[in-house]
Design an enzyme around this catalytic site. Structure first.
Site, short mmCIF file in Angstrom:
data_model
loop_
_atom_site.label_atom_id
_atom_site.label_comp_id
_atom_site.label_asym_id
_atom_site.label_seq_id
_atom_site.Cartn_x
_atom_site.Cartn_y
_atom_site.Cartn_z
N GLY A 5 0.66 -1.43 0.48
CA GLY A 5 -0.77 0.20 -0.03
C GLY A 5 0.89 1.52 0.12
CB THR A 6 4.31 2.16 1.85
OG1 THR A 6 3.39 1.76 2.68
CG2 THR A 6 4.20 3.46 2.23
CG ASN A 59 -4.93 3.35 9.16
OD1 ASN A 59 -5.55 4.38 8.95
ND2 ASN A 59 -4.10 2.97 9.81
CD GLN A 87 -7.05 -1.04 6.84
OE1 GLN A 87 -8.02 -1.95 7.87
NE2 GLN A 87 -5.87 -1.27 8.09
CG HIS A 134 -0.23 -7.43 5.29
ND1 HIS A 134 -0.26 -6.75 6.31
CD2 HIS A 134 -0.07 -5.91 4.20
CE1 HIS A 134 -0.12 -5.57 6.43
NE2 HIS A 134 0.76 -4.67 4.97
CB THR A 172 12.29 -10.16 -11.50
OG1 THR A 172 13.59 -9.64 -12.12
CG2 THR A 172 12.33 -11.57 -11.40
CB CYS A 181 -0.18 9.74 25.47
SG CYS A 181 1.75 10.70 26.71
#
Ligand code: PLP
Length: 370
Positions: free
Chosen positions: A66-67, A147, A175, A197, A233, A323
């Site tokens: 995805g990146t 996500n 997602q 994945h 490849t 935080c």
């Protein structure tokens, strides 16, 4: 319960990949029979993926995930398609956010963020206002589903708006590919992305869909693979696994999405009943992924150690605290939608392998820990 981070490889997917990890090891670019066998596997996978997404095989490019796919779409829109402005949102995945910030900091495009509504959805009126203000070509990059909080955007509506203003539209669909049906031939979008994945396929393989009316330049140089666009490849077993995982996800969609949705709703009910002061981030029973539930717990000494304690008990979830002190910057998404310093946010995300007894077990542990 961290399936939005990644999912377990389906054993049928592994089986489909095994021949290409063992005896069928030919290079798809070799012209002898072993090479042709691998070429056939890659092209068969491409056809299968295209058919499922209702796209043309020539519109599907295999990537490392995805990146890479989002980086390519965004860079190409600016550098090849002449986009001078980028409209995005503050709750995009870093694959998008860091890329648009890079282009902005490098002086290659201006950057505007669309406002969010209190429930974390993008403000469509503000998006239209931004589009109307831009003179010059604009790229809109907004994710289909978030996500961390699970909010889903209407691809059709945003796509039509982009069309109206002549903007290029990229959507990070990591997602949702493998989780929802797609009909790309009838969806007004120029680029979408996917990662194997996230739906029980292998890691390190994804897709970039580029609408046939869009012409970009090669993004990796050095060979003629992926129709001269991405040299190197091919990840043959990854590509075969990606296509198999998408095929299984599509066949099982009706039954699995209902089953996982039931788990999510059950967990919401149990949390409300059994733990005081829980708050759900985003729009969990509205336009939302059935796989993601983001919960804020009241902040106490104990809840600050929540993830750690759950981990000790064999429960894997991910954080997203608001935080902002010290090294832990928390989640940029939670900060944007619920910047309450008195709460600790936890993302639970489900797959077909989760069960109701597991939810019960998590609730028991949560009660104990809190
Ligand atoms: C919404 C979203 N976009 C992009 C990515 C990146 O995908 P990949 O890990 O395949 O590069 C992820 C996964 O981490 C994601 O959830």
């Amino acid at each position: 319960m961290d399936n939005a981070a990644t999912t377990a490889l389906d054993s049928t997917v592994l089986e489909s990949m095994m021949p290409y990890l063992t005896e069928k090891f030919g290079n798809p670019s070799s012209i002898y029979s072993y090479g042709r066998e691998s070429r056939l596997a890659v092209e068969t996978a491409r056809k299968s993926v295209a058919k499922i997404l209702n796209a043309h095989p020539a519109e599907i490019f295999f990537t490392s995930g995805g990146t890479e796919a989002s980086n390519t779409a965004i860079f190409s829109a600016v550098r090849n398609l002449g986009c001078e402005h980028i409209i995005s949102s503050p709750i995009e995945h870093h694959a998008t956010l860091h890329t648009v910030e890079y282009l902005y900091n490098n002086g290659e495009a201006s950057l505007s963020f669309v406002k969010l509504l209190p429930n974390g959805h993008i403000d469509l009126e503000h998006l239209e206002k931004l589009l109307a203000e831009m003179d010059g070509k604009t790229l809109v990059t907004l994710m289909h589903a978030n996500n961390e909080i699970g909010n889903m955007m209407d691809l059709e509506v945003v796509g039509e708006l982009c069309k109206l203003y002549g903007a290029i539209f990229h959507s990070d669909t990591v997602q949702t590919v493998g989780h929802f049906p797609f009909d790309l031939r009838n969806t007004p979008v120029h680029f979408i992305t996917g990662a194997g994945h996230k739906f029980h396929g292998p890691k390190g393989v994804g897709i970039l869909y580029i609408n046939e009316n869009v012409r970009i330049k090669p993004f990796i140089h050095g060979g003629s693979q992926e129709r001269n666009m991405r040299a190197g490849t091919e990840n043959v077993y990854g590509i075969v696994g990606f296509a198999k995982a998408l095929e299984i996800a599509t066949l099982q969609y009706e039954q699995e999405s209902a089953q996982i949705h039931t788990l999510k709703v059950y967990m919401m009910e149990q949390l409300k009943k059994q733990i005081k002061g829980v708050h759900f981030n985003g729009d969990p029973i509205g336009r939302s992924l059935y796989t993601v539930l983001n919960v804020s717990f009241p902040k106490t000494e104990k809840s600050e150690m929540l993830l750690f304690n759950l981990d000790i008990n064999g429960i894997c979830v991910s954080g997203g605290s608001a935080c902002t002190s010290g090294a832990d910057q928390g989640s940029h998404v939670i900060r944007a939608v619920n910047n309450n310093p008195n709460q600790v946010a936890v993302r639970f995300s489900y797959s077909k392998y989760n069960t109701k007894p597991e939810i019960d077990q998590v609730i028991v542990k949560l009660k104990e820990v809190m």
